[in-house]
Design a protein around this motif. Structure first.
Motif, PDB file in Angstrom:
ATOM      1  N   GLU A  76     -67.613  19.441-107.521  1.00 38.96           N
ATOM      2  CA  GLU A  76     -67.572  20.658-108.336  1.00 38.96           C
ATOM      3  C   GLU A  76     -66.974  21.789-107.509  1.00 38.96           C
ATOM      4  N   LEU A  77     -67.793  22.523-106.749  1.00 38.94           N
ATOM      5  CA  LEU A  77     -67.247  23.536-105.856  1.00 38.94           C
ATOM      6  C   LEU A  77     -66.436  22.858-104.747  1.00 38.94           C
ATOM      7  N   ALA A  78     -66.842  21.664-104.408  1.00 37.42           N
ATOM      8  CA  ALA A  78     -66.068  20.871-103.452  1.00 37.42           C
ATOM      9  C   ALA A  78     -64.837  20.292-104.148  1.00 37.42           C
ATOM     10  N   ALA A  79     -63.722  20.293-103.441  1.00 40.67           N
ATOM     11  CA  ALA A  79     -62.540  19.595-103.936  1.00 40.67           C
ATOM     12  C   ALA A  79     -62.625  18.114-103.603  1.00 40.67           C
ATOM     13  N   SER A  80     -63.303  17.790-102.496  1.00 40.16           N
ATOM     14  CA  SER A  80     -63.498  16.399-102.096  1.00 40.16           C
ATOM     15  C   SER A  80     -64.734  16.285-101.225  1.00 40.16           C
ATOM     16  N   VAL A  81     -65.373  15.115-101.306  1.00 37.75           N
ATOM     17  CA  VAL A  81     -66.537  14.791-100.480  1.00 37.75           C
ATOM     18  C   VAL A  81     -66.311  13.368 -99.982  1.00 37.75           C
ATOM     19  N   THR A  82     -66.050  13.202 -98.692  1.00 36.76           N
ATOM     20  CA  THR A  82     -65.663  11.894 -98.182  1.00 36.76           C
ATOM     21  C   THR A  82     -66.504  11.502 -96.975  1.00 36.76           C
ATOM     22  N   PRO A  83     -66.872  10.220 -96.891  1.00 35.72           N
ATOM     23  CA  PRO A  83     -67.681   9.754 -95.759  1.00 35.72           C
ATOM     24  C   PRO A  83     -66.824   9.359 -94.575  1.00 35.72           C
ATOM     25  N   GLY A  84     -67.455   9.297 -93.411  1.00 32.66           N
ATOM     26  CA  GLY A  84     -66.823   8.698 -92.249  1.00 32.66           C
ATOM     27  C   GLY A  84     -66.985   7.188 -92.313  1.00 32.66           C
ATOM     28  N   ASP A  85     -66.756   6.514 -91.228  1.00 31.53           N
ATOM     29  CA  ASP A  85     -66.798   5.050 -91.213  1.00 31.53           C
ATOM     30  C   ASP A  85     -68.179   4.495 -91.507  1.00 31.53           C
ATOM     31  N   THR A  86     -69.224   5.220 -91.119  1.00 34.37           N
ATOM     32  CA  THR A  86     -70.583   4.689 -91.269  1.00 34.37           C
ATOM     33  C   THR A  86     -71.440   5.461 -92.253  1.00 34.37           C
ATOM     34  N   ALA A  87     -70.892   6.443 -92.920  1.00 29.61           N
ATOM     35  CA  ALA A  87     -71.634   7.315 -93.837  1.00 29.61           C
ATOM     36  C   ALA A  87     -72.657   8.180 -93.109  1.00 29.61           C
ATOM     37  N   LYS A  88     -72.521   8.277 -91.783  1.00 26.38           N
ATOM     38  CA  LYS A  88     -73.354   9.227 -91.044  1.00 26.38           C
ATOM     39  C   LYS A  88     -72.663  10.580 -90.956  1.00 26.38           C
ATOM     40  N   THR A  89     -71.370  10.579 -91.122  1.00 32.26           N
ATOM     41  CA  THR A  89     -70.603  11.820 -91.125  1.00 32.26           C
ATOM     42  C   THR A  89     -69.917  11.980 -92.476  1.00 32.26           C
ATOM     43  N   TRP A  90     -70.020  13.178 -93.030  1.00 32.20           N
ATOM     44  CA  TRP A  90     -69.388  13.481 -94.314  1.00 32.20           C
ATOM     45  C   TRP A  90     -68.572  14.758 -94.176  1.00 32.20           C
TER      46      TRP A  90
END
Length: 528
Positions: A105-119
């Motif tokens: 919504e307010l974000a244009a994108s929300v993406t994880p890193g390789d392990t989903a520990k970093t977004w």
């Protein structure tokens, strides 16, 4: 959309409990209200139909009901009015869309890193209503505010380390979590998670949402004007008025008298009456929302899982749908959320079996009838009828339930969480968020006081599991534990039913979001 219990706040002793009429009496009262509504709507007056009135200057929304405890601070929103305010004035990073799945919504994108520990969150080009640019620093400040002030969102985000939420440039925020979490995007869809400016003042709320606050008469009416710079496009109307009504019958009468354009909480029992008036329409869709009975495991007799299972067998779910909801609902099975792909649909559908309930109770040594106190309030138009239905249904199952009604401020006040049995409005959350809000060891709204170490262990493992198949297996085990020994009775999933003038266009279903259209009133327009 996740949400906290409605109408928390107030003094628990501010209103005396009172016995409510039985179910048949309520049905007769609603039938009389419907007849009166139809008769009044048929009267030839200057404002008696949508087509006869002049074009209103604002889109007028009726709700049951606003409260004087509606919060202008979205992180403290716990009422219908608080959620409405949040959705009009602010934005969340993500939201649940018309398909029930999350989207930015307010974000244009929300993406994880390789392990989903970093977004990594990249923001849309958006402005605050005072003209400043929404920045990554504002997002960081919002999250830190939740944790530093111990606001409710912090309790449902156990994976967030506020010290590791960093603005890497003007529009980019990096979250380094305490552990990998694949449900990260869903966790930010609740209106309580709205992003606010770094210098946010809740007494003078500045937001990035589709509307700007024009006036607020707490518990009576809130008025908004369209935000001309809204990043997702200007709202469909220039002005928006949200008006409070004490009950569903009065809201429906106001609709067909052209005093409002939308009845956002139409009682299903009044659908046929509204449909019968020329110039009006009804919009409905299935949702993940439910009025659920909460059994307090710290209070007798619900400290005993046998009694909890017996009461679950005492509920005639189909009769509730047919008689209380006029058919506008789907069977529930004491777990959340049927729109979540992790939902455990393999569990046997629990049915009404009063003989089995009595046997459970007598085999456990209980003398029938087992006496129970049920406390409820008007947190939905159907709340009282649903409670009264349980009183009648459970008699055959060996329960003697005394129903006490209190006003919403009392219900969600200091006594909240002390009632042996109560009815709360829940849902519109993914399975993980629902658990995080209500039953895990860190849950901020655990009014059942139910805890289970094995459940918590599975929850902690599941939210860190990236593989969908493995995660679904873990969630199935979690929901089996709830099904077997939990403290919630989820009898059905409600349909959202909205009454509207034929002049209102743009309606869309938001099946996994609370309130009519998810309270996204920006999508609605008025035609002449």
């Amino acid at each position: 959309m996740g949400h906290a219990p409605l109408a928390r706040g107030g003094n628990a002793g501010s209103a005396p409990a009172r016995r409510r009429p039985r179910l048949l009496g309520r049905f007769l009262a609603l039938a009389a209200a419907a007849s009166l509504l139809a008769a009044c709507s048929a009267e030839p007056t200057t404002t008696g139909s949508a087509s006869a009135s002049a074009e209103p200057t604002a889109l007028r929304i009726g709700v049951v009901s606003l409260s004087d405890s509606d919060a202008l601070d979205p992180a403290k929103a716990t009422t219908t009015g608080g959620y409405i305010l949040s959705r009009q004035l602010f934005d969340t990073l993500t939201e649940y869309g018309t398909d029930g799945a999350w989207k930015p919504e307010l974000a244009a994108s929300v993406t994880p890193g390789d392990t989903a520990k970093t977004w990594t969150v990249v923001l849309n080009d958006a402005k605050w209503s005072d003209g400043r640019t929404v920045s990554a620093d504002d997002v960081v400040a919002t999250v830190k505010r939740w944790f530093s002030k111990k606001l409710p969102p912090s309790g449902s985000l156990p994976f967030i380390d506020p010290d590791k939420v960093v603005a890497t440039d003007a529009k980019t925020v990096t979250f380094t979590l305490k552990y990998p979490t694949v449900t990260f995007p869903e966790a930010f869809a609740s209106p309580t998670m709205a992003i606010v400016p770094s210098d946010f003042d809740p007494t003078k709320p500045v937001g990035s949402g589709p509307f700007v606050l024009a006036s607020n008469d707490p518990g009576v009416q809130v008025t908004f004007t369209a935000n001309p710079d809204y990043f997702a496009g200007k709202a469909g109307v220039e002005q928006l008025e949200v008006k409070s009504f004490p009950d569903s019958a009065s809201a429906a009468s106001a609709l067909t008298a052209d005093q409002i354009d939308v009845d956002a909480s139409l009682d299903p029992s009044l659908v046929d009456t509204v449909k019968g008036v020329d110039g009006y329409q009804v919009f409905d869709y299935s949702t993940s929302g439910s009025l659920t009975w909460v059994m307090n495991t710290k209070k007798k007799p619900f400290d005993d899982p046998v009694v909890r299972q017996a009461l679950r067998l005492s509920v005639d779910r189909q009769q509730l749908i047919d008689q209380v909801y006029n058919g506008y609902g789907k069977l529930g099975n004491d777990i959340f959320n049927p729109f979540d792909p992790m939902y455990n649909a393999s569990l046997p559908q629990r049915t009404y079996d009063p003989d089995a309930a009595k046997k459970l109770l007598t085999d456990a040594g209980y003398t029938l009838p087992v006496k129970v106190e049920l406390v409820g309030t008007n947190n939905q138009p159907t709340s009282e009828r649903q409670n009264e239905a349980l009183v009648e249904q459970a008699k055959a199952a060996g329960f003697d339930i005394e129903y006490k009604f209190v006003d919403s401020a009392t219900f969600y006040g200091d006594a909240y969480g002390t009632y042996p049995l109560s009815l709360s409005y829940w849902g519109f959350l993914g399975i993980f968020d629902q658990a995080a809000f209500t039953v895990t060891k860190t849950a901020p709204y655990n009014s059942s006081h139910w805890t289970n170490p094995e459940f918590d262990k599975l929850f902690d493992e599941a939210v860190q599991t990236v593989d969908d198949t493995k995660r679904k297996e873990l969630v199935a085990r979690m929901q089996t534990i709830e099904y077997d020994s939990g403290a919630y009775i989820v009898p059905l999933f409600m349909s959202t039913v909205v009454g509207m003038s034929a002049k209102v266009t743009g309606a869309q279903a938001y099946p996994n979001s609370d309130g009519a259209f998810g309270y996204n009133f920006r999508i609605l327009s008025l035609q002449g």
